[in-house]
Design a protein around this motif. Structure first.
Motif, PDB file in Angstrom:
ATOM      1  N   PHE A 112       0.820  -1.209   0.000  1.00 39.49           N
ATOM      2  CA  PHE A 112       0.000   0.000   0.000  1.00 39.49           C
ATOM      3  C   PHE A 112       0.861   1.268   0.000  1.00 39.49           C
ATOM      4  CE2 PHE A 112      -3.502  -2.771   1.246  1.00 39.49           C
ATOM      5  CZ  PHE A 112      -4.569  -2.181   0.569  1.00 39.49           C
ATOM      6  N   ARG A 113       2.039   1.184   0.575  1.00 42.84           N
ATOM      7  CA  ARG A 113       2.902   2.367   0.616  1.00 42.84           C
ATOM      8  C   ARG A 113       3.577   2.619  -0.731  1.00 42.84           C
ATOM      9  NH1 ARG A 113       6.724   2.324   5.856  1.00 42.84           N
ATOM     10  NH2 ARG A 113       7.254   4.345   4.935  1.00 42.84           N
ATOM     11  N   SER A 114       3.782   1.575  -1.522  1.00 42.81           N
ATOM     12  CA  SER A 114       4.521   1.730  -2.784  1.00 42.81           C
ATOM     13  C   SER A 114       3.619   1.821  -4.017  1.00 42.81           C
ATOM     14  CB  SER A 114       5.495   0.559  -2.965  1.00 42.81           C
ATOM     15  OG  SER A 114       4.786  -0.672  -2.999  1.00 42.81           O
ATOM     16  N   VAL A 115       2.348   1.411  -3.880  1.00 38.19           N
ATOM     17  CA  VAL A 115       1.468   1.413  -5.052  1.00 38.19           C
ATOM     18  C   VAL A 115       1.191   2.850  -5.483  1.00 38.19           C
ATOM     19  CG1 VAL A 115      -0.695   1.454  -3.745  1.00 38.19           C
ATOM     20  CG2 VAL A 115      -0.633   0.443  -6.039  1.00 38.19           C
ATOM     21  N   GLN A 116       1.109   3.039  -6.792  1.00 35.89           N
ATOM     22  CA  GLN A 116       0.827   4.350  -7.375  1.00 35.89           C
ATOM     23  C   GLN A 116      -0.325   4.223  -8.359  1.00 35.89           C
ATOM     24  OE1 GLN A 116       4.434   5.801  -9.156  1.00 35.89           O
ATOM     25  NE2 GLN A 116       5.627   5.661  -7.250  1.00 35.89           N
ATOM     26  N   ILE A 117      -1.256   5.155  -8.285  1.00 37.59           N
ATOM     27  CA  ILE A 117      -2.421   5.108  -9.157  1.00 37.59           C
ATOM     28  C   ILE A 117      -2.010   5.246 -10.616  1.00 37.59           C
ATOM     29  CG2 ILE A 117      -4.658   6.153  -9.673  1.00 37.59           C
ATOM     30  CD1 ILE A 117      -4.493   4.759  -6.967  1.00 37.59           C
ATOM     31  N   GLN A 118      -1.022   6.117 -10.894  1.00 28.83           N
ATOM     32  CA  GLN A 118      -0.601   6.344 -12.267  1.00 28.83           C
ATOM     33  C   GLN A 118       0.141   5.136 -12.839  1.00 28.83           C
ATOM     34  OE1 GLN A 118       0.184   8.221  -9.688  1.00 28.83           O
ATOM     35  NE2 GLN A 118      -1.033  10.112  -9.944  1.00 28.83           N
ATOM     36  N   SER A 119       0.877   4.420 -11.996  1.00 31.59           N
ATOM     37  CA  SER A 119       1.647   3.259 -12.439  1.00 31.59           C
ATOM     38  C   SER A 119       1.486   2.134 -11.418  1.00 31.59           C
ATOM     39  CB  SER A 119       3.126   3.641 -12.596  1.00 31.59           C
ATOM     40  OG  SER A 119       3.885   2.530 -13.018  1.00 31.59           O
ATOM     41  N   PRO A 120       0.334   1.419 -11.448  1.00 38.52           N
ATOM     42  CA  PRO A 120       0.039   0.437 -10.405  1.00 38.52           C
ATOM     43  C   PRO A 120       0.859  -0.846 -10.482  1.00 38.52           C
ATOM     44  CG  PRO A 120      -1.663   0.423 -12.078  1.00 38.52           C
ATOM     45  CD  PRO A 120      -0.753   1.549 -12.434  1.00 38.52           C
ATOM     46  N   PHE A 121       1.364  -1.177 -11.678  1.00 40.34           N
ATOM     47  CA  PHE A 121       2.073  -2.440 -11.840  1.00 40.34           C
ATOM     48  C   PHE A 121       3.568  -2.226 -11.618  1.00 40.34           C
ATOM     49  CE2 PHE A 121      -1.786  -2.865 -14.398  1.00 40.34           C
ATOM     50  CZ  PHE A 121      -2.299  -4.036 -13.867  1.00 40.34           C
ATOM     51  N   GLN A 122       4.068  -2.815 -10.518  1.00 40.60           N
ATOM     52  CA  GLN A 122       5.474  -2.677 -10.156  1.00 40.60           C
ATOM     53  C   GLN A 122       6.038  -4.051  -9.804  1.00 40.60           C
ATOM     54  OE1 GLN A 122       6.087   0.329  -7.122  1.00 40.60           O
ATOM     55  NE2 GLN A 122       4.266   1.448  -7.776  1.00 40.60           N
TER      56      GLN A 122
END
Length: 217
Positions: A123-133
């Motif tokens: 949850f701390r690393s997820v980004q709406i613009q780039s969700p796939f990491q």
């Protein structure tokens, strides 16, 4: 809808953080309590209606006096199946069953704490613009293997517990020759582990598609 998503995400993120610290505190307290019991273990009689401070409880069950299905004589005919009776066997913590029960508790708490730690990191690393990491895919995979490992370890500990408690039951006599045994279930979150591993593969495919889209643009 977008407003609801902006509210739900931070709420869930906050709850995950709270549960992580809660499980961490419970784990520390449980380990400290078990350690104190080991250091201060004493032998001797204690009241039957109280738990000895240096003993641990092992769940046990025994078959009812009659395991036959009871049928009614009226119409419609009804069937009653007697269920097993359950209780708690108090064993010294320095005994093998006592140590196994303590290990079972620690394994469960460590798994839960580790899981919430991984969720918190996601949850701390997820980004709406780039969700796939890639890091998130690795954490989901770790969670899957974590649940599979917990299932395997708990199954081994429970089988060892069943074997090590048998000598204790030789000194216990129940009425009507009831069969006494450890009340354990050889189950675990293995199915959730498999689902998370499958989800990690789907997520990995999402990462590949995202990279392809970025290269195309």
């Amino acid at each position: 809808m977008e407003t609801n998503s902006h509210l739900v995400f931070p709420t869930v993120k906050g709850l995950v953080t709270i549960f992580y610290y809660l499980m961490l505190a419970v784990l520390i307290l449980f380990a400290a309590k078990s350690g104190l019991k080991l250091l201060q273990a004493q032998a001797g009689p204690f009241p039957l209606d109280q738990e000895h401070p240096n003993y641990v409880s092992v769940p046990v069950a025994w078959a009812p006096a009659s395991d036959k299905t009871i049928m009614t004589t009226g119409k419609p005919q009804l069937f009653l199946t007697p269920q097993k009776q359950t209780g708690q066997l108090q064993v010294p913590i320095r005994s093998i069953p006592g140590l196994l029960m303590s290990l079972l508790g620690i394994v469960g708490l460590v798994t839960a704490t580790w899981m919430f730690l991984l969720l918190r990191q996601i949850f701390r690393s997820v980004q709406i613009q780039s969700p796939f990491q890639a890091a998130i895919a690795r954490r989901i995979t770790t969670m899957g293997f974590l649940f599979l490992g917990q299932t395997a370890i708990e199954a081994l500990l429970k089988l060892a517990l069943w074997q090590q408690t048998r000598p204790y039951f030789n000194h216990i006599r129940l009425a009507n020759q009831a069969s006494l045994s450890v009340d354990i279930q050889l189950d675990g979150p293995w199915l959730l582990g498999l689902i998370l591993l499958a989800l990690a593969q789907v997520y990995q495919r999402g990462i590949e598609l995202q990279l392809e889209n970025e290269l195309t643009v």
